[in-house]
Scaffold this motif. Structure first.
Motif, PDB file in Angstrom:
ATOM      1  N   ILE A 189       0.858  -1.187   0.000  1.00  0.00           N
ATOM      2  CA  ILE A 189       0.000   0.000   0.000  1.00  0.00           C
ATOM      3  C   ILE A 189       0.894   1.236   0.000  1.00  0.00           C
ATOM      4  N   LEU A 190       0.519   2.244  -0.774  1.00  0.00           N
ATOM      5  CA  LEU A 190       1.236   3.513  -0.835  1.00  0.00           C
ATOM      6  C   LEU A 190       0.243   4.643  -0.592  1.00  0.00           C
ATOM      7  N   TRP A 191       0.706   5.741   0.013  1.00  0.00           N
ATOM      8  CA  TRP A 191      -0.206   6.839   0.266  1.00  0.00           C
ATOM      9  C   TRP A 191       0.509   8.177   0.309  1.00  0.00           C
ATOM     10  N   CYS A 192      -0.302   9.235   0.230  1.00  0.00           N
ATOM     11  CA  CYS A 192       0.186  10.612   0.275  1.00  0.00           C
ATOM     12  C   CYS A 192      -0.241  11.270   1.583  1.00  0.00           C
ATOM     13  N   ASP A 193       0.596  12.191   2.071  1.00  0.00           N
ATOM     14  CA  ASP A 193       0.225  13.009   3.226  1.00  0.00           C
ATOM     15  C   ASP A 193      -0.872  13.987   2.831  1.00  0.00           C
ATOM     16  N   ARG A 194      -1.707  14.334   3.794  1.00  0.00           N
ATOM     17  CA  ARG A 194      -2.734  15.355   3.588  1.00  0.00           C
ATOM     18  C   ARG A 194      -2.208  16.755   3.899  1.00  0.00           C
ATOM     19  N   SER A 209      -4.221  11.521   2.589  1.00  0.00           N
ATOM     20  CA  SER A 209      -5.200  12.090   1.663  1.00  0.00           C
ATOM     21  C   SER A 209      -5.686  11.080   0.634  1.00  0.00           C
ATOM     22  N   LYS A 210      -4.809  10.192   0.157  1.00  0.00           N
ATOM     23  CA  LYS A 210      -5.187   9.191  -0.838  1.00  0.00           C
ATOM     24  C   LYS A 210      -4.191   8.043  -0.798  1.00  0.00           C
ATOM     25  N   PHE A 211      -4.606   6.895  -1.360  1.00  0.00           N
ATOM     26  CA  PHE A 211      -3.761   5.701  -1.292  1.00  0.00           C
ATOM     27  C   PHE A 211      -3.982   4.857  -2.530  1.00  0.00           C
ATOM     28  N   TRP A 212      -3.085   3.895  -2.770  1.00  0.00           N
ATOM     29  CA  TRP A 212      -3.190   2.971  -3.894  1.00  0.00           C
ATOM     30  C   TRP A 212      -2.345   1.748  -3.595  1.00  0.00           C
ATOM     31  N   PHE A 213      -2.321   0.782  -4.507  1.00  0.00           N
ATOM     32  CA  PHE A 213      -1.652  -0.493  -4.245  1.00  0.00           C
ATOM     33  C   PHE A 213      -0.804  -0.921  -5.434  1.00  0.00           C
ATOM     34  N   THR A 214       0.249  -1.678  -5.135  1.00  0.00           N
ATOM     35  CA  THR A 214       1.019  -2.369  -6.171  1.00  0.00           C
ATOM     36  C   THR A 214       1.073  -3.854  -5.824  1.00  0.00           C
ATOM     37  N   VAL A 215       1.059  -4.685  -6.876  1.00  0.00           N
ATOM     38  CA  VAL A 215       1.145  -6.138  -6.713  1.00  0.00           C
ATOM     39  C   VAL A 215       2.302  -6.634  -7.575  1.00  0.00           C
ATOM     40  N   ASP A 216       3.305  -7.198  -6.919  1.00  0.00           N
ATOM     41  CA  ASP A 216       4.476  -7.739  -7.605  1.00  0.00           C
ATOM     42  C   ASP A 216       4.483  -9.253  -7.414  1.00  0.00           C
ATOM     43  N   GLU A 217       4.281  -9.999  -8.514  1.00  0.00           N
ATOM     44  CA  GLU A 217       4.226 -11.455  -8.429  1.00  0.00           C
ATOM     45  C   GLU A 217       5.612 -12.085  -8.266  1.00  0.00           C
ATOM     46  N   SER A 219       5.095  17.379   2.505  1.00  0.00           N
ATOM     47  CA  SER A 219       4.907  16.297   1.529  1.00  0.00           C
ATOM     48  C   SER A 219       3.442  16.116   1.152  1.00  0.00           C
ATOM     49  N   GLN A 220       2.661  17.184   1.325  1.00  0.00           N
ATOM     50  CA  GLN A 220       1.226  17.120   0.994  1.00  0.00           C
ATOM     51  C   GLN A 220       1.021  16.637  -0.433  1.00  0.00           C
ATOM     52  N   ASP A 221       0.096  15.679  -0.606  1.00  0.00           N
ATOM     53  CA  ASP A 221      -0.233  15.099  -1.912  1.00  0.00           C
ATOM     54  C   ASP A 221       1.000  14.540  -2.624  1.00  0.00           C
ATOM     55  N   CYS A 222       1.874  13.908  -1.841  1.00  0.00           N
ATOM     56  CA  CYS A 222       3.086  13.241  -2.367  1.00  0.00           C
ATOM     57  C   CYS A 222       4.047  14.232  -3.053  1.00  0.00           C
ATOM     58  N   ASN A 223       4.116  15.430  -2.519  1.00  0.00           N
ATOM     59  CA  ASN A 223       5.046  16.421  -3.039  1.00  0.00           C
ATOM     60  C   ASN A 223       6.464  16.050  -2.604  1.00  0.00           C
ATOM     61  N   GLY A 224       7.111  15.178  -3.393  1.00  0.00           N
ATOM     62  CA  GLY A 224       8.489  14.772  -3.120  1.00  0.00           C
ATOM     63  C   GLY A 224       8.627  13.580  -2.207  1.00  0.00           C
ATOM     64  N   ASN A 225       7.539  13.105  -1.619  1.00  0.00           N
ATOM     65  CA  ASN A 225       7.670  11.995  -0.666  1.00  0.00           C
ATOM     66  C   ASN A 225       6.409  11.132  -0.678  1.00  0.00           C
ATOM     67  N   THR A 226       6.581   9.818  -0.788  1.00  0.00           N
ATOM     68  CA  THR A 226       5.493   8.846  -0.750  1.00  0.00           C
ATOM     69  C   THR A 226       5.766   7.836   0.357  1.00  0.00           C
TER      70      THR A 226
END
Length: 407
Positions: A151-156, A209-217, A160-167
């Motif tokens: 799981i990956l996400w951005c600060d609100r 503020s928001k999040f997403w996912f990566t899947v590496d087999e 680093s708000q909205d992944c400004n340089g940092n995730t």
């Protein structure tokens, strides 16, 4: 199943003057089962079906239909097997019938991945973000034990708000595979699901503020990113949080809770819910309250639908910039859901909607470690359906499962 409510036909079912809820007269005596009793009791003369036995013949529509052919049809479906097979055939034809001019789409396919149980909350005085990511798995295939889901996400807030340089990112706290027979639909189609459950600590000064996912087999192929339309799954607000870990459900003695839909006050044990919500400091709400809903059950023939205020609870120590509010509600059912609201002085309302009390008294899962890296904010094409389509498809699965169960 079913019956007639006084709110719909007061001339047929008079309202109960001693109750604010509607009166309800059942079609037969087995109200929790879909069976042939409505026919059998009509034929043997014991029916209390108000559409059969009412003294006003203009209201007895069932009697006119049932007796139209001299009761021949009713006798033909009086046995349990005949009743079930006839109803199955009729329901199938109803489902497969569409209006003239309607064109059906192709069969809706199960989406390969789904996000659910998303919540920002407090557990053991720590602000945590929780989310489950579900992947489809063929029943006959072996689970890839090398797979890495992140799981990956951005600060609100903050630099680093909205992944400004940092995730930020983390690995799942638990991984569970559902039993294939959990759903008759998925089992018949030959697949099950694997849930990757995330619990990550959140700094309230940065929030999320928001999040997403990566899947590496880990099989040499490129990782797959699930972005919900290209910009991540939004966490709409962090001003009001439901806190299941501090909320409680206990059985208490009660002699004043009136059976919904009428009847005498019940005596015995009922569920008492103590609900805790966290409000971010600085918002200064004029009111914190919850709308509570529970379904009608046997003896409680109307649904529970009440509004309860939550009050500031100074016995709970403010934590990470949040103060805690508490409200109490008693309920005879077991499927209580909540919409919790925080109303600000300027009229703004923050809401935690459709929170399920089944989350109360669950086992604690420790949060995992967080990794920070150079920004990779989600901005490319999606691999996953929108939250609305995901929700609609989940509803379709529930309805289909219910129809199969009663056919």
């Amino acid at each position: 199943m079913g019956g007639v409510r006084s709110t719909d036909f007061p001339d047929l079912v008079p309202p109960n003057p001693s109750s604010s809820g509607p009166a309800f007269h059942n079609f037969d005596t087995t109200t929790q089962s879909f069976d042939n009793k409505v026919v059998a009791q009509y034929l043997d003369g014991t029916t209390l079906n108000p559409l059969v036995v009412d003294s006003n013949s203009t209201m007895t529509s069932d009697l006119r239909v049932f007796s139209a052919d001299g009761n021949d049809t009713m006798h033909s479906i009086s046995s349990p097997d005949a009743f079930a097979s006839t109803c199955q055939s009729i329901l199938e034809r109803m489902i497969n019938t569409v209006a003239h001019g309607v064109t059906l789409t192709e069969e809706i396919q199960i989406i390969p991945a789904k996000v659910h149980n998303v919540q920002l909350t407090f557990e053991k005085s720590t602000l945590v973000f929780k989310a489950s990511f579900r992947l489809q798995q063929n029943i006959t295939a072996n689970v890839n034990k090398n797979r890495v889901v992140t799981i990956l996400w951005c600060d609100r807030y903050g630099s680093s708000q909205d992944c400004n340089g940092n995730t930020r990112s983390a690995l799942p706290a638990t991984v569970t595979q559902e039993q294939p027979n959990l759903s008759p639909i998925s089992q018949s189609k030959g697949f099950t699901f694997i849930n990757y459950d995330f619990v990550v600590p959140i700094n309230s000064d940065a929030s999320i503020s928001k999040f997403w996912f990566t899947v590496d087999e880990k099989d040499g192929s490129s990782p797959t990113t699930y972005r919900n339309g290209g910009n991540g799954y939004p966490l709409v607000q962090d001003q009001l949080l439901f806190v299941p870990s501090l909320s409680r459900s206990t059985l208490v003695q009660n002699s004043s809770l009136v059976a919904r839909g009428g009847g005498s006050p019940i005596t015995g044990l009922v569920n008492q819910y103590t609900i805790v919500a966290a409000v971010r400091d600085g918002s200064s709400p004029s009111r914190v309250y919850m709308d509570a809903l529970d379904f009608a059950i046997n003896g409680f023939t109307s649904s529970l639908n009440v509004t309860v205020d939550l009050k500031l609870n100074t016995s709970i120590t403010p934590t990470q910039g949040y103060s805690f509010y508490t409200g109490v509600i008693q309920d005879s059912g077991f499927q209580l859901t909540l919409d919790i609201h925080s109303l600000l002085q300027n009229g703004t309302i923050y809401t935690e909607d459709f929170r399920q009390t089944s989350q109360l008294n669950t086992l604690y899962v420790a949060p995992t470690n967080v990794t920070s890296s150079k920004s990779s904010s989600p901005n490319s094409s999606t691999k996953l359906a929108s939250p609305l389509m995901t929700h609609l498809f989940g509803c379709a699965i529930l309805v289909a499962g219910a129809l199969i169960a009663t056919s």
